[in-house]
Enzyme design. Sequence first.
Site, PDB file in Angstrom:
ATOM      1  N   LEU A 139       0.860  -1.175   0.000  1.00  0.00           N
ATOM      2  CA  LEU A 139       0.000   0.000   0.000  1.00  0.00           C
ATOM      3  C   LEU A 139       0.900   1.230   0.000  1.00  0.00           C
ATOM      4  O   LEU A 139       1.987   1.214   0.580  1.00  0.00           O
ATOM      5  CB  LEU A 139      -0.901   0.025   1.248  1.00  0.00           C
ATOM      6  CG  LEU A 139      -1.924  -1.100   1.415  1.00  0.00           C
ATOM      7  CD1 LEU A 139      -2.663  -0.926   2.743  1.00  0.00           C
ATOM      8  CD2 LEU A 139      -2.918  -1.123   0.261  1.00  0.00           C
ATOM      9  N   ASP A 140       0.434   2.312  -0.627  1.00  0.00           N
ATOM     10  CA  ASP A 140       1.188   3.564  -0.594  1.00  0.00           C
ATOM     11  C   ASP A 140       1.337   4.036   0.847  1.00  0.00           C
ATOM     12  O   ASP A 140       0.544   3.680   1.728  1.00  0.00           O
ATOM     13  CB  ASP A 140       0.471   4.653  -1.395  1.00  0.00           C
ATOM     14  CG  ASP A 140       0.330   4.303  -2.873  1.00  0.00           C
ATOM     15  OD1 ASP A 140       1.103   3.445  -3.347  1.00  0.00           O
ATOM     16  OD2 ASP A 140      -0.553   4.874  -3.538  1.00  0.00           O
ATOM     17  N   ALA A 141       2.336   4.891   1.081  1.00  0.00           N
ATOM     18  CA  ALA A 141       2.610   5.376   2.436  1.00  0.00           C
ATOM     19  C   ALA A 141       1.371   5.990   3.084  1.00  0.00           C
ATOM     20  O   ALA A 141       1.092   5.763   4.263  1.00  0.00           O
ATOM     21  CB  ALA A 141       3.750   6.393   2.407  1.00  0.00           C
TER      22      ALA A 141
END
Length: 308
Positions: A139-141
Amino acid sequence: MSDQRSMPVPDGLEGDRLDAAIARMFGLSRTRAAELIVDGNVLVNGGAAGKSDRVQAGSWLDVTLPPPPTAPVPRPEPVPGLGIVYEDSDIIVVDKPIGVVAHPTVGWTGPTVLEGLLASGVQLTTSGAAERQGIVHRLDANTTGLMVLAKSEAAYSVLKRAFKERTVDKRYHTLVQGHPDPLRGTIDAPIDRHPSGDGRFAVVAGGRPSVTHYDTLEAFRAASLLEIKLETGRTHQIRVHMAAMRHPCVGDYLYGADPTLADRLNVRRQWLHAVRLGFDHPTQGRLMEFESPYPDDLAKAVEQLRED
Protein backbone atom coordinates in the site's frame (compact mmCIF):
# COMPACT_ATOMS: atom_id res chain seq x y z
CA MET A 1 39.47 -10.27 12.07
CA SER A 2 42.89 -8.71 12.76
CA ASP A 3 45.05 -7.54 9.86
CA GLN A 4 48.67 -8.82 9.94
CA ARG A 5 51.27 -6.68 8.15
CA SER A 6 55.02 -7.37 7.70
CA MET A 7 57.39 -4.94 5.92
CA PRO A 8 60.72 -3.12 6.21
CA VAL A 9 61.06 0.47 7.44
CA PRO A 10 61.33 2.75 4.35
CA ASP A 11 64.53 4.78 3.89
CA GLY A 12 62.58 8.02 4.29
CA LEU A 13 61.67 7.17 7.91
CA GLU A 14 65.27 6.59 9.09
CA GLY A 15 65.67 8.01 12.59
CA ASP A 16 61.94 8.68 13.25
CA ARG A 17 60.28 7.63 16.49
CA LEU A 18 58.57 4.26 16.20
CA ASP A 19 55.09 5.69 16.92
CA ALA A 20 55.57 8.41 14.28
CA ALA A 21 56.79 5.87 11.74
CA ILE A 22 53.84 3.52 12.37
CA ALA A 23 51.42 6.45 12.11
CA ARG A 24 52.82 7.54 8.72
CA MET A 25 53.07 4.03 7.29
CA PHE A 26 49.52 3.00 8.16
CA GLY A 27 47.64 6.30 8.11
CA LEU A 28 46.97 6.29 11.87
CA SER A 29 47.05 9.01 14.48
CA ARG A 30 50.17 9.16 16.69
CA THR A 31 47.99 8.26 19.67
CA ARG A 32 46.56 5.18 17.95
CA ALA A 33 50.03 4.09 16.78
CA ALA A 34 51.35 4.44 20.32
CA GLU A 35 48.49 2.32 21.65
CA LEU A 36 49.37 -0.46 19.19
CA ILE A 37 53.00 -0.42 20.35
CA VAL A 38 52.13 -0.40 24.07
CA ASP A 39 49.67 -3.27 23.55
CA GLY A 40 52.40 -5.41 21.98
CA ASN A 41 50.99 -5.28 18.45
CA VAL A 42 54.26 -3.99 16.93
CA LEU A 43 57.49 -6.00 16.71
CA VAL A 44 60.80 -4.64 15.39
CA ASN A 45 63.08 -7.33 13.99
CA GLY A 46 60.99 -9.89 15.90
CA GLY A 47 61.23 -8.21 19.30
CA ALA A 48 59.29 -5.71 21.38
CA ALA A 49 60.13 -2.01 21.17
CA GLY A 50 59.17 1.24 22.87
CA LYS A 51 57.06 3.90 21.20
CA SER A 52 59.88 6.46 21.47
CA ASP A 53 62.58 4.15 20.05
CA ARG A 54 64.21 5.41 16.85
CA VAL A 55 63.79 3.23 13.80
CA GLN A 56 66.45 2.29 11.27
CA ALA A 57 65.77 1.94 7.56
CA GLY A 58 65.43 -1.70 6.59
CA SER A 59 64.43 -2.89 10.06
CA TRP A 60 61.62 -5.43 9.80
CA LEU A 61 58.24 -4.52 11.25
CA ASP A 62 55.48 -6.97 12.17
CA VAL A 63 52.28 -5.03 12.89
CA THR A 64 48.91 -6.41 13.98
CA LEU A 65 46.11 -3.99 13.09
CA PRO A 66 42.87 -4.63 14.99
CA PRO A 67 39.68 -4.73 12.87
CA PRO A 68 38.00 -1.35 12.41
CA PRO A 69 35.07 -0.73 14.73
CA THR A 70 31.77 -1.65 13.14
CA ALA A 71 28.92 0.81 13.21
CA PRO A 72 26.02 -0.43 15.31
CA VAL A 73 23.17 -1.81 13.21
CA PRO A 74 20.05 0.21 13.97
CA ARG A 75 17.38 -1.91 15.59
CA PRO A 76 13.92 -1.85 14.03
CA GLU A 77 11.49 0.36 15.91
CA PRO A 78 7.86 -0.54 16.65
CA VAL A 79 5.35 1.37 14.51
CA PRO A 80 2.66 3.20 16.52
CA GLY A 81 -0.82 2.45 15.21
CA LEU A 82 0.17 -0.68 13.28
CA GLY A 83 -2.64 -3.03 14.27
CA ILE A 84 -2.47 -6.82 14.04
CA VAL A 85 -5.87 -8.05 12.81
CA TYR A 86 -5.06 -11.76 12.52
CA GLU A 87 -2.01 -13.99 12.97
CA ASP A 88 -1.16 -17.68 12.74
CA SER A 89 1.96 -19.67 11.89
CA ASP A 90 1.65 -18.91 8.15
CA ILE A 91 0.27 -15.38 7.76
CA ILE A 92 -0.26 -12.10 9.54
CA VAL A 93 -2.86 -9.49 8.55
CA VAL A 94 -2.22 -5.91 9.65
CA ASP A 95 -4.13 -2.64 9.55
CA LYS A 96 -1.58 -0.13 8.22
CA PRO A 97 -1.70 3.45 9.54
CA ILE A 98 -0.92 6.64 7.63
CA GLY A 99 2.71 7.53 6.89
CA VAL A 100 4.02 3.96 6.77
CA VAL A 101 5.37 2.11 3.72
CA ALA A 102 5.39 -1.65 3.29
CA HIS A 103 9.17 -2.14 3.27
CA PRO A 104 12.40 -0.08 3.17
CA THR A 105 13.01 1.71 -0.12
CA VAL A 106 15.65 4.10 -1.44
CA GLY A 107 15.06 7.59 -0.09
CA TRP A 108 12.47 6.58 2.52
CA THR A 109 13.52 7.28 6.11
CA GLY A 110 10.16 6.81 7.82
CA PRO A 111 8.58 3.74 9.42
CA THR A 112 7.82 0.53 7.52
CA VAL A 113 5.42 -2.34 8.12
CA LEU A 114 8.27 -4.84 7.80
CA GLU A 115 10.49 -3.21 10.42
CA GLY A 116 7.55 -2.57 12.73
CA LEU A 117 6.64 -6.26 12.74
CA LEU A 118 10.23 -7.40 13.20
CA ALA A 119 10.58 -4.98 16.14
CA SER A 120 7.48 -6.58 17.68
CA GLY A 121 9.04 -10.04 17.46
CA VAL A 122 7.08 -11.29 14.44
CA GLN A 123 9.07 -13.80 12.39
CA LEU A 124 8.44 -13.48 8.64
CA THR A 125 9.59 -15.75 5.85
CA THR A 126 12.98 -14.94 4.37
CA SER A 127 11.77 -15.79 0.86
CA GLY A 128 12.27 -13.04 -1.70
CA ALA A 129 14.57 -10.03 -1.45
CA ALA A 130 15.95 -9.41 2.06
CA GLU A 131 14.40 -5.96 2.32
CA ARG A 132 10.97 -7.31 1.30
CA GLN A 133 10.75 -10.50 3.34
CA GLY A 134 7.16 -11.65 3.71
CA ILE A 135 5.78 -8.84 1.51
CA VAL A 136 3.29 -10.11 -1.10
CA HIS A 137 1.54 -6.79 -1.87
CA ARG A 138 1.92 -3.13 -0.91
CA LEU A 139 0.00 0.00 0.00
CA ASP A 140 1.19 3.56 -0.59
CA ALA A 141 2.61 5.38 2.44
CA ASN A 142 -0.54 7.48 2.89
CA THR A 143 -3.04 4.79 1.95
CA THR A 144 -4.34 3.08 5.07
CA GLY A 145 -5.91 -0.32 5.60
CA LEU A 146 -5.40 -4.05 5.31
CA MET A 147 -2.26 -5.91 4.26
CA VAL A 148 -1.39 -9.59 4.50
CA LEU A 149 2.20 -10.80 4.93
CA ALA A 150 3.67 -14.30 4.78
CA LYS A 151 5.33 -15.90 7.80
CA SER A 152 6.15 -19.24 6.16
CA GLU A 153 7.78 -20.06 2.84
CA ALA A 154 4.75 -22.06 1.76
CA ALA A 155 2.43 -19.12 2.47
CA TYR A 156 4.72 -16.73 0.59
CA SER A 157 4.68 -18.87 -2.55
CA VAL A 158 0.91 -19.43 -2.52
CA LEU A 159 0.01 -15.80 -1.76
CA LYS A 160 2.37 -14.42 -4.41
CA ARG A 161 0.68 -16.67 -6.96
CA ALA A 162 -2.79 -15.69 -5.74
CA PHE A 163 -2.06 -11.97 -6.17
CA LYS A 164 -0.51 -12.62 -9.59
CA GLU A 165 -3.50 -14.70 -10.73
CA ARG A 166 -5.96 -12.06 -9.35
CA THR A 167 -7.78 -14.44 -7.02
CA VAL A 168 -7.42 -12.12 -4.02
CA ASP A 169 -10.45 -9.90 -3.33
CA LYS A 170 -9.09 -6.41 -2.65
CA ARG A 171 -11.67 -3.74 -1.87
CA TYR A 172 -10.97 -0.08 -1.27
CA HIS A 173 -13.12 2.92 -0.45
CA THR A 174 -12.17 6.28 -1.86
CA LEU A 175 -13.69 9.73 -1.76
CA VAL A 176 -13.36 11.37 -5.17
CA GLN A 177 -14.17 14.82 -6.47
CA GLY A 178 -17.42 15.21 -8.40
CA HIS A 179 -19.72 12.44 -9.60
CA PRO A 180 -18.47 9.68 -11.94
CA ASP A 181 -20.65 9.09 -14.99
CA PRO A 182 -21.71 6.31 -15.13
CA LEU A 183 -22.05 5.78 -11.38
CA ARG A 184 -20.76 2.21 -11.76
CA GLY A 185 -18.21 0.96 -14.25
CA THR A 186 -14.82 -0.48 -15.14
CA ILE A 187 -11.67 1.39 -16.08
CA ASP A 188 -9.41 -0.70 -18.31
CA ALA A 189 -6.44 1.50 -19.13
CA PRO A 190 -2.70 0.67 -19.15
CA ILE A 191 -0.46 2.35 -16.56
CA ASP A 192 3.22 3.19 -16.65
CA ARG A 193 5.53 5.87 -15.33
CA HIS A 194 4.58 9.42 -16.28
CA PRO A 195 6.68 10.71 -19.21
CA SER A 196 7.85 13.64 -17.06
CA GLY A 197 9.88 11.28 -14.87
CA ASP A 198 8.76 13.11 -11.72
CA GLY A 199 7.70 9.99 -9.82
CA ARG A 200 4.07 10.00 -10.96
CA PHE A 201 2.34 7.27 -12.92
CA ALA A 202 -0.16 7.77 -15.72
CA VAL A 203 -2.39 6.08 -18.27
CA VAL A 204 0.12 5.48 -21.06
CA ALA A 205 -0.27 3.65 -24.35
CA GLY A 206 1.78 0.48 -24.15
CA GLY A 207 1.80 0.52 -20.34
CA ARG A 208 1.03 -2.45 -18.11
CA PRO A 209 -2.58 -3.71 -18.29
CA SER A 210 -4.59 -2.25 -15.40
CA VAL A 211 -8.23 -2.91 -14.52
CA THR A 212 -10.25 -1.07 -11.85
CA HIS A 213 -13.94 -1.66 -11.06
CA TYR A 214 -15.80 1.11 -9.21
CA ASP A 215 -19.27 1.56 -7.74
CA THR A 216 -20.74 4.73 -6.20
CA LEU A 217 -21.79 4.11 -2.60
CA GLU A 218 -22.86 7.64 -1.72
CA ALA A 219 -23.03 10.94 -3.60
CA PHE A 220 -22.56 14.35 -1.96
CA ARG A 221 -22.72 17.88 -3.29
CA ALA A 222 -19.08 18.03 -4.43
CA ALA A 223 -17.79 14.49 -3.99
CA SER A 224 -18.65 10.79 -4.22
CA LEU A 225 -17.76 7.85 -2.01
CA LEU A 226 -16.78 4.88 -4.18
CA GLU A 227 -16.04 1.22 -3.59
CA ILE A 228 -13.15 -0.04 -5.68
CA LYS A 229 -12.32 -3.60 -6.64
CA LEU A 230 -8.92 -4.14 -8.20
CA GLU A 231 -8.10 -6.85 -10.69
CA THR A 232 -4.51 -5.70 -11.05
CA GLY A 233 -2.19 -4.07 -8.53
CA ARG A 234 -0.20 -1.38 -10.28
CA THR A 235 1.56 1.37 -8.36
CA HIS A 236 -0.91 4.22 -7.64
CA GLN A 237 -3.52 2.37 -9.77
CA ILE A 238 -6.67 3.75 -8.12
CA ARG A 239 -5.24 7.26 -7.90
CA VAL A 240 -4.16 7.23 -11.55
CA HIS A 241 -7.43 5.81 -12.89
CA MET A 242 -9.56 8.22 -10.87
CA ALA A 243 -7.47 11.17 -12.03
CA ALA A 244 -7.76 9.95 -15.63
CA MET A 245 -11.58 10.11 -15.22
CA ARG A 246 -11.16 13.69 -13.94
CA HIS A 247 -12.35 12.60 -10.51
CA PRO A 248 -9.12 12.53 -8.46
CA CYS A 249 -9.14 11.22 -4.91
CA VAL A 250 -9.85 14.04 -2.47
CA GLY A 251 -6.57 15.31 -1.04
CA ASP A 252 -4.41 13.68 -3.71
CA TYR A 253 -2.41 16.72 -4.81
CA LEU A 254 0.05 14.57 -6.76
CA TYR A 255 -2.77 13.72 -9.17
CA GLY A 256 -4.54 17.04 -9.41
CA ALA A 257 -6.93 17.18 -6.45
CA ASP A 258 -8.54 20.51 -5.54
CA PRO A 259 -6.85 21.84 -2.37
CA THR A 260 -9.92 23.94 -1.51
CA LEU A 261 -12.14 20.89 -1.00
CA ALA A 262 -9.43 18.99 0.89
CA ASP A 263 -8.85 21.98 3.21
CA ARG A 264 -12.56 22.33 3.90
CA LEU A 265 -12.73 18.64 4.87
CA ASN A 266 -9.39 18.78 6.72
CA VAL A 267 -8.02 15.94 4.57
CA ARG A 268 -4.21 15.97 4.55
CA ARG A 269 -3.60 12.98 2.25
CA GLN A 270 -5.42 11.05 -0.44
CA TRP A 271 -8.78 9.78 0.85
CA LEU A 272 -8.12 6.10 0.13
CA HIS A 273 -8.53 3.11 2.45
CA ALA A 274 -8.07 -0.64 1.94
CA VAL A 275 -11.33 -1.59 3.61
CA ARG A 276 -11.67 -5.32 2.84
CA LEU A 277 -9.35 -8.21 2.01
CA GLY A 278 -10.39 -11.74 1.10
CA PHE A 279 -8.30 -14.77 0.09
CA ASP A 280 -8.03 -18.52 0.56
CA HIS A 281 -5.72 -19.40 3.43
CA PRO A 282 -2.43 -20.47 1.78
CA THR A 283 -2.07 -23.74 3.71
CA GLN A 284 -5.52 -24.46 5.15
CA GLY A 285 -7.56 -23.56 2.07
CA ARG A 286 -10.41 -21.89 4.00
CA LEU A 287 -11.70 -18.48 2.96
CA MET A 288 -10.30 -15.62 5.04
CA GLU A 289 -12.11 -12.26 5.01
CA PHE A 290 -11.17 -9.11 6.91
CA GLU A 291 -12.56 -5.58 7.22
CA SER A 292 -11.04 -2.33 8.46
CA PRO A 293 -12.99 0.72 9.69
CA TYR A 294 -12.13 4.17 8.38
CA PRO A 295 -9.39 6.01 10.30
CA ASP A 296 -10.57 9.14 12.12
CA ASP A 297 -9.42 11.65 9.48
CA LEU A 298 -11.31 9.87 6.68
CA ALA A 299 -14.42 9.20 8.76
CA LYS A 300 -14.69 12.85 9.83
CA ALA A 301 -14.49 14.03 6.21
CA VAL A 302 -17.43 11.81 5.23
CA GLU A 303 -19.42 12.92 8.29
CA GLN A 304 -18.89 16.55 7.33
CA LEU A 305 -20.08 15.91 3.78
CA ARG A 306 -23.23 14.22 5.11
CA GLU A 307 -23.92 17.19 7.38
CA ASP A 308 -23.47 19.58 4.45
